[in-house]
Design an enzyme around this catalytic site. Structure first.
Site, PDB file in Angstrom:
ATOM      1  N   LYS A 141       0.839  -1.207   0.000  1.00 29.42           N
ATOM      2  CA  LYS A 141       0.000   0.000   0.000  1.00 29.42           C
ATOM      3  C   LYS A 141       0.878   1.262   0.000  1.00 29.42           C
ATOM      4  O   LYS A 141       0.627   2.205  -0.748  1.00 29.42           O
ATOM      5  CB  LYS A 141      -0.938  -0.016   1.231  1.00 29.42           C
ATOM      6  CG  LYS A 141      -2.017  -1.103   1.114  1.00 29.42           C
ATOM      7  CD  LYS A 141      -2.798  -1.355   2.393  1.00 29.42           C
ATOM      8  CE  LYS A 141      -3.723  -2.570   2.210  1.00 29.42           C
ATOM      9  NZ  LYS A 141      -4.543  -2.912   3.371  1.00 29.42           N
ATOM     10  N   GLN A 197      -4.509  -1.919   9.705  1.00 29.89           N
ATOM     11  CA  GLN A 197      -4.453  -3.235   9.070  1.00 29.89           C
ATOM     12  C   GLN A 197      -5.004  -4.308  10.011  1.00 29.89           C
ATOM     13  O   GLN A 197      -4.651  -4.357  11.189  1.00 29.89           O
ATOM     14  CB  GLN A 197      -3.002  -3.556   8.659  1.00 29.89           C
ATOM     15  CG  GLN A 197      -2.838  -4.820   7.845  1.00 29.89           C
ATOM     16  CD  GLN A 197      -3.464  -4.748   6.448  1.00 29.89           C
ATOM     17  OE1 GLN A 197      -3.645  -3.664   5.879  1.00 29.89           O
ATOM     18  NE2 GLN A 197      -3.818  -5.888   5.890  1.00 29.89           N
ATOM     19  N   ASP A 223     -10.873   2.347   4.203  1.00 30.88           N
ATOM     20  CA  ASP A 223     -11.133   0.908   4.114  1.00 30.88           C
ATOM     21  C   ASP A 223     -12.629   0.617   3.978  1.00 30.88           C
ATOM     22  O   ASP A 223     -13.019  -0.503   3.643  1.00 30.88           O
ATOM     23  CB  ASP A 223     -10.644   0.206   5.398  1.00 30.88           C
ATOM     24  CG  ASP A 223      -9.349  -0.548   5.189  1.00 30.88           C
ATOM     25  OD1 ASP A 223      -9.093  -0.978   4.052  1.00 30.88           O
ATOM     26  OD2 ASP A 223      -8.603  -0.709   6.172  1.00 30.88           O
TER      27      ASP A 223
HETATM   28  N1  GUN Z   1      -6.806  -7.332   6.180  1.00 32.53           N
HETATM   29  C1  GUN Z   1      -7.131  -8.028   5.074  1.00 32.53           C
HETATM   30  N2  GUN Z   1      -7.658  -7.212   4.127  1.00 32.53           N
HETATM   31  C2  GUN Z   1      -7.645  -5.971   4.658  1.00 32.53           C
HETATM   32  C3  GUN Z   1      -8.040  -4.698   4.160  1.00 32.53           C
HETATM   33  O1  GUN Z   1      -8.552  -4.542   3.039  1.00 32.53           O
HETATM   34  N3  GUN Z   1      -7.864  -3.648   5.015  1.00 32.53           N
HETATM   35  C4  GUN Z   1      -7.339  -3.796   6.272  1.00 32.53           C
HETATM   36  N4  GUN Z   1      -7.234  -2.720   7.039  1.00 32.53           N
HETATM   37  N5  GUN Z   1      -6.981  -4.966   6.751  1.00 32.53           N
HETATM   38  C5  GUN Z   1      -7.117  -6.049   5.950  1.00 32.53           C
END
Ligand code: GUN
Length: 292
Positions: free
Chosen positions: A52, A96, A119
């Site tokens: 990211k 995350q 998100d």
């Molecule tokens: N863990 C797995 N997929 C995601 C996501 O799209 N965002 C976040 N914050 N955690 C994750």
């Protein structure tokens, strides 16, 4: 059979975003700034967050990575969320998941300002998604919708079976695929661990989406000829032949399923890169939602 190349589509999107950043700069507008909070040392979470941050660099977004040890308290994490909510230089941020067991994920998610929740996990954004009100859509399902749209795959009136009802993928995707839109307008079945006759349901699917995290779960005998198959699985399995000692595998037995499909996504290089591209689109959208 045609491969849906998520990596190539995500590159298209990132290039469009880089142009949008360039144009914002020329107009003297603020450059989007994404922050990511990472707790602990889980290898998969570290790779996702690094990807990211790297995508931000490539597009020209600003990014900030905040890391905590596994032992961080819920209180400290909630205080960080509050300070990111208050920080005017940050346009959107993510925490995350998963978080360590001693931290309440829902509490953390609910503490995020919905206008910075890129998100799309906050209850306000989930509610907006259900009612089709502008807001942030969760990145993985939004990425799947975008890939279907960009490859002009027909969805109207199709039977769509989604395996897995997680809050991050299956549940929101079931809403998006069923809504009156293009892509969308599917008749959706949301299957899960208690579903009976899963094989029969899957054999009736024009679009089959697997999001359960069980390597090779979808086999050729579950797939209708000509189906569109989307594989959301990303499980790391040991592989001594690779320098890093592991490889990513999906929920679909690609070798036996692919010949039956009209379209199929590979793992890696399918849904994964689209998730990152969607998060970047949401970060740019954060500027619009706030009128910056
Ligand atoms: N863990 C797995 N997929 C995601 C996501 O799209 N965002 C976040 N914050 N955690 C994750």
């Amino acid at each position: 059979m045609q491969l849906i190349d998520g990596r190539a589509i995500s590159e298209e999107i990132k290039q469009e975003l880089a142009l949008a950043v360039k144009s914002r700069k020329e107009q003297g507008k603020k450059i989007p700034h994404l922050a990511a909070v990472l707790v602990g040392g889980d290898g998969a979470s570290i790779s996702y967050v690094n990807a990211k941050v790297k995508a931000c660099e490539m597009i020209g977004f600003e990014s900030t990575l905040i890391r905590y040890d596994d032992s961080v308290s819920e209180e400290i994490l909630l205080a960080k969320v509050q300070s990111l909510n208050d920080d005017k230089s940050i346009d959107g941020f993510i925490v995350q998941l998963p978080l360590p067991a001693h931290i309440d994920e829902l509490k953390v998610t609910q503490a995020i300002d919905p206008l910075k929740d890129v998100d799309g996990f906050h209850p306000t954004n989930i509610g907006n998604m259900v009612l089709n009100i502008p807001g942030f859509l969760p990145a993985t399902p939004a990425g799947i919708m975008e890939m279907i749209k960009r490859r002009k795959i027909e969805t109207e009136g199709k039977n769509c079976v989604i395996i897995g009802r997680s809050n991050i993928v299956g549940m929101p995707l079931s809403i998006m695929m069923a809504r009156n839109s293009n892509p969308g307008n599917c008749t959706v079945t949301l299957a899960h661990s208690k579903t009976k006759n899963l094989k029969e349901l899957c054999l009736n699917a024009d679009i089959l989406i697997a999001a359960i995290g069980q390597p090779g779960f979808v086999t050729a005998d579950m797939v209708k000829d000509g189906a569109v198959v989307i594989d959301v699985g990303t499980t790391r399995i040991d592989d001594a032949s690779r320098e890093r000692g592991w490889r990513l595998v999906g929920d679909v037995d690609f070798a036996e399923v692919a010949p039956k499909c009209s379209y199929i996504t590979p793992v890696p290089g399918g849904v994964g890169p689209m998730t990152i591209a969607s998060l970047m689109l949401n970060t740019l959208k954060a500027m619009d939602l706030k009128g910056k």
